[in-house]
Design a protein around this motif. Sequence first.
Motif, PDB file in Angstrom:
ATOM      1  N   GLN A 139     -21.227 -11.262  -3.395  1.00 11.83           N
ATOM      2  CA  GLN A 139     -21.749 -12.002  -4.710  1.00 11.83           C
ATOM      3  C   GLN A 139     -22.462 -11.250  -5.779  1.00 11.83           C
ATOM      4  N   LEU A 140     -23.154 -10.185  -5.200  1.00  8.71           N
ATOM      5  CA  LEU A 140     -23.895  -9.509  -6.143  1.00  8.71           C
ATOM      6  C   LEU A 140     -23.058  -8.491  -6.929  1.00  8.71           C
ATOM      7  N   ARG A 141     -21.828  -7.827  -6.056  1.00  9.93           N
ATOM      8  CA  ARG A 141     -21.128  -7.326  -6.850  1.00  9.93           C
ATOM      9  C   ARG A 141     -20.354  -7.963  -7.962  1.00  9.93           C
ATOM     10  N   ALA A 142     -20.049  -9.218  -7.809  1.00 10.83           N
ATOM     11  CA  ALA A 142     -19.448 -10.126  -8.725  1.00 10.83           C
ATOM     12  C   ALA A 142     -20.411 -10.365  -9.727  1.00 10.83           C
ATOM     13  N   PHE A 143     -21.858 -10.408  -9.616  1.00  9.16           N
ATOM     14  CA  PHE A 143     -22.519 -10.421 -10.798  1.00  9.16           C
ATOM     15  C   PHE A 143     -22.762  -9.536 -11.618  1.00  9.16           C
ATOM     16  N   GLU A 144     -22.343  -8.190 -11.370  1.00  6.81           N
ATOM     17  CA  GLU A 144     -22.199  -7.053 -11.916  1.00  6.81           C
ATOM     18  C   GLU A 144     -21.063  -7.066 -13.000  1.00  6.81           C
ATOM     19  N   ARG A 145     -20.039  -8.052 -12.809  1.00  8.33           N
ATOM     20  CA  ARG A 145     -18.780  -8.173 -13.715  1.00  8.33           C
ATOM     21  C   ARG A 145     -19.289  -9.431 -14.502  1.00  8.33           C
ATOM     22  N   THR A 146     -19.818 -10.456 -13.995  1.00 10.50           N
ATOM     23  CA  THR A 146     -19.951 -11.681 -14.763  1.00 10.50           C
ATOM     24  C   THR A 146     -21.029 -12.343 -14.157  1.00 10.50           C
ATOM     25  N   LYS A 148     -22.440 -15.000 -13.210  1.00 10.06           N
ATOM     26  CA  LYS A 148     -22.131 -16.639 -12.948  1.00 10.06           C
ATOM     27  C   LYS A 148     -22.427 -17.054 -11.347  1.00 10.06           C
ATOM     28  N   ALA A 149     -23.156 -18.040 -11.315  1.00 13.01           N
ATOM     29  CA  ALA A 149     -23.640 -18.647 -10.238  1.00 13.01           C
ATOM     30  C   ALA A 149     -22.229 -18.896  -9.265  1.00 13.01           C
ATOM     31  N   ARG A 150     -22.654 -18.823  -7.808  1.00 16.26           N
ATOM     32  CA  ARG A 150     -21.621 -18.764  -6.912  1.00 16.26           C
ATOM     33  C   ARG A 150     -21.964 -20.037  -5.862  1.00 16.26           C
ATOM     34  N   PHE A 151     -21.142 -20.853  -5.587  1.00 12.53           N
ATOM     35  CA  PHE A 151     -21.460 -21.853  -4.569  1.00 12.53           C
ATOM     36  C   PHE A 151     -20.327 -22.089  -3.582  1.00 12.53           C
ATOM     37  N   VAL A 166     -27.716 -17.161  -7.299  1.00 14.27           N
ATOM     38  CA  VAL A 166     -27.584 -16.902  -8.677  1.00 14.27           C
ATOM     39  C   VAL A 166     -28.183 -15.724  -9.067  1.00 14.27           C
ATOM     40  N   PRO A 167     -27.655 -15.138  -9.927  1.00 16.57           N
ATOM     41  CA  PRO A 167     -28.351 -13.682 -10.558  1.00 16.57           C
ATOM     42  C   PRO A 167     -29.724 -13.827 -11.096  1.00 16.57           C
ATOM     43  N   VAL A 168     -30.527 -12.789 -10.755  1.00  9.86           N
ATOM     44  CA  VAL A 168     -31.805 -12.490 -11.319  1.00  9.86           C
ATOM     45  C   VAL A 168     -31.680 -11.496 -12.247  1.00  9.86           C
ATOM     46  N   MET A 169     -32.209 -11.890 -13.630  1.00 11.74           N
ATOM     47  CA  MET A 169     -32.156 -11.285 -14.540  1.00 11.74           C
ATOM     48  C   MET A 169     -33.547 -10.372 -14.693  1.00 11.74           C
ATOM     49  N   THR A 170     -33.463  -9.064 -15.291  1.00 11.37           N
ATOM     50  CA  THR A 170     -34.602  -8.185 -15.334  1.00 11.37           C
ATOM     51  C   THR A 170     -35.411  -8.921 -16.607  1.00 11.37           C
ATOM     52  N   GLU A 171     -36.607  -9.327 -16.438  1.00  8.30           N
ATOM     53  CA  GLU A 171     -37.530  -9.772 -17.391  1.00  8.30           C
ATOM     54  C   GLU A 171     -38.450  -8.412 -17.747  1.00  8.30           C
ATOM     55  N   LYS A 172     -38.957  -8.656 -18.910  1.00 11.91           N
ATOM     56  CA  LYS A 172     -39.741  -7.810 -19.419  1.00 11.91           C
ATOM     57  C   LYS A 172     -40.929  -7.284 -18.604  1.00 11.91           C
ATOM     58  N   GLU A 173     -41.340  -8.351 -17.813  1.00 11.78           N
ATOM     59  CA  GLU A 173     -42.732  -8.152 -16.741  1.00 11.78           C
ATOM     60  C   GLU A 173     -42.281  -7.576 -15.516  1.00 11.78           C
ATOM     61  N   CYS A 174     -41.000  -7.673 -15.198  1.00  8.56           N
ATOM     62  CA  CYS A 174     -40.259  -7.079 -14.132  1.00  8.56           C
ATOM     63  C   CYS A 174     -40.190  -5.324 -13.960  1.00  8.56           C
ATOM     64  N   LEU A 175     -40.321  -4.995 -15.245  1.00  9.60           N
ATOM     65  CA  LEU A 175     -40.304  -3.366 -15.520  1.00  9.60           C
ATOM     66  C   LEU A 175     -41.425  -2.748 -14.637  1.00  9.60           C
ATOM     67  N   LEU A 176     -42.487  -3.491 -14.665  1.00 11.35           N
ATOM     68  CA  LEU A 176     -43.810  -2.835 -13.979  1.00 11.35           C
ATOM     69  C   LEU A 176     -43.311  -2.175 -12.631  1.00 11.35           C
ATOM     70  N   GLY A 191     -30.228 -11.263  -6.785  1.00 15.89           N
ATOM     71  CA  GLY A 191     -29.946 -12.582  -6.708  1.00 15.89           C
ATOM     72  C   GLY A 191     -30.710 -13.343  -5.857  1.00 15.89           C
ATOM     73  N   ILE A 192     -30.805 -14.612  -6.208  1.00 11.19           N
ATOM     74  CA  ILE A 192     -31.481 -15.638  -5.378  1.00 11.19           C
ATOM     75  C   ILE A 192     -30.517 -16.385  -4.480  1.00 11.19           C
ATOM     76  N   SER A 193     -30.799 -16.225  -3.142  1.00  8.12           N
ATOM     77  CA  SER A 193     -29.649 -16.932  -2.217  1.00  8.12           C
ATOM     78  C   SER A 193     -30.347 -17.871  -1.685  1.00  8.12           C
ATOM     79  N   VAL A 194     -29.631 -19.216  -1.606  1.00  7.96           N
ATOM     80  CA  VAL A 194     -30.316 -20.304  -0.586  1.00  7.96           C
ATOM     81  C   VAL A 194     -29.003 -20.923   0.091  1.00  7.96           C
ATOM     82  N   THR A 195     -29.578 -21.016   1.408  1.00 10.33           N
ATOM     83  CA  THR A 195     -28.533 -21.349   2.395  1.00 10.33           C
ATOM     84  C   THR A 195     -29.051 -22.786   3.085  1.00 10.33           C
ATOM     85  N   ILE A 196     -28.433 -23.815   3.097  1.00 14.21           N
ATOM     86  CA  ILE A 196     -28.882 -25.005   3.953  1.00 14.21           C
ATOM     87  C   ILE A 196     -27.784 -25.550   4.685  1.00 14.21           C
ATOM     88  N   PRO A 197     -27.855 -26.040   5.938  1.00 16.84           N
ATOM     89  CA  PRO A 197     -26.970 -26.665   6.842  1.00 16.84           C
ATOM     90  C   PRO A 197     -26.079 -27.782   6.133  1.00 16.84           C
TER      91      PRO A 197
END
Length: 522
Positions: A139-146, A148-151, A166-176, A191-197
């Motif tokens: 999914q992370l490789r797919a985020f580099e192309r587009t 878009k969240a995956r489910f 879902v992809p995690v975008m680099t904010e200005k505060e993240c550059l620190l 990305g932030i990955s969530v897994t539930i049964p």
Amino acid sequence: MNPLRVSTFVVPLVVWFVIVVCSLFWNLALLDDQAMNIAHLQVGGIVSLVKVERLRNTIHGGLFVPTEVSASVAPDRYSGIMMPESVTVQGLAMTKINPAHVGQQVEAIGKYQKHLFVHITSLRPLNTQNQPDEWEREQLRAFERTAKARFEMNEAGGGRVFRYMVPVMTEKECLLCHGKQGFREGDVRGGISVTIPAEPVFDTLAGQRTMTIAGHGGAFILVSFMIAGYSRKLGRQWNALEGLKNSQEQLVAERTAELHGANEALRQENTLRRDAEEASLQLNRQLEQRVAERTAELQAANSELEAFCYSVAHDLRTPLRGMNGFSRIILERYGDTLDEEGKDYLGRLSAASVRMGQLVDDLLHLTKVTRSEMRRRTVDLTAMAQEIAADCRHTQPDRRAEFNIQGGLVANADENLLRIVMVNLLANAWKFSAREPVSRIDVGSTERDGKTVFFVKDNGVGFDMAYVGKLFGPFERLVSFNEFEGTGIGLATVKRIVERHGGMVWAEGEPGKGATFHFTLS
């Protein structure tokens, strides 16, 4: 097996079984989709909360916690940034921990809360423990192309799980922390990955699945009984029909014999009919020949009539010009010796001769427009109406008048004949609105029953609709010559030209409120 039994019981039962099975699978598939939607909403809400909490911690550079609690949090060995310490006004020692460590605590807590697994990862993590698994890496490789969240729903650990990332975008505060990795603001950092049964979600709809299966089973059994009852009823009716069929066959045999006799009579009648048709065809040919002869005679008579009309018109014009001329001479030479009554008589004589001459001209014109050859083409009716309106203004330049001519009016017609129609209609509107302070004349079109209806409207004297039938007759006038001049031929000419084009013309009006003339062209 009895064919009736097959057609009335077995076939409907099989068809009903197929319908019920298809409906059952379709409804179960809808329940699965509903479970997917519920799971999607759950993991989506979790991701939204994590993103908001992480963004808040990132904006503030971390989270202050009591130092005795922070002792259980591993120091930040990856960013190279020292976390500051502080003391509250109550003297409580506080230590700021890295936002990433806050996220790890969220992950650890989630694992013990209903098997919830939250994982913040990247293809280039600072902490090697945050390496993605195979599904997350894909999914992370797919985020580099587009971005878009995956489910998806996958098999994991011997059971089904819902996975959302879902992809995690680099904010200005993240550059620190992540600027040294080469990330720029707006880049996809991970990305932030969530897994539930999946089973607990499907279990919430287990009752509906049971009701759906039971409902379809009950419907199948109920309708099957109805089909069986209907089949038995049809069997009884079939037996009755068999008996009726035998009696009908005997009756048909009797009627067949009668039909053979009737057919023989019909053959004889057809022979007589063919003879009559041949005689009728012969008579039609004779009639066609006579019609052709009469048509030729009529054309010759029309030519002679046209020549006669021109001859009569010429013969009438000469004495009329004499009457008019002599009347003027008498008025000029002997006007001083005549009293007012004599002058009035001569004036009336002169005016009558002029009207008679105009009437002759109009009659010839009416004869010509009904016999001239038509040449249809596309005519710009707007431009034509504007030219005629300009001519009307030139006759009375000081008169106050408004012409409202609709743009884009076109018609398929003979241009010369159509100009005669518009000249007559606009001239009448100009003439009969002369007594108004401001003459208003409208030219336009409307749609009626799929046809274009052209109209000329004025605010003049109007007319009583009780006499509308006289408007288009030759020499018919609804006002006297002393009020408005004219011969009564104009509208008759309009009617004949419109009818030659396969159209209709009619009028609407009211005394003192003007008149509207409508016409169509096929």
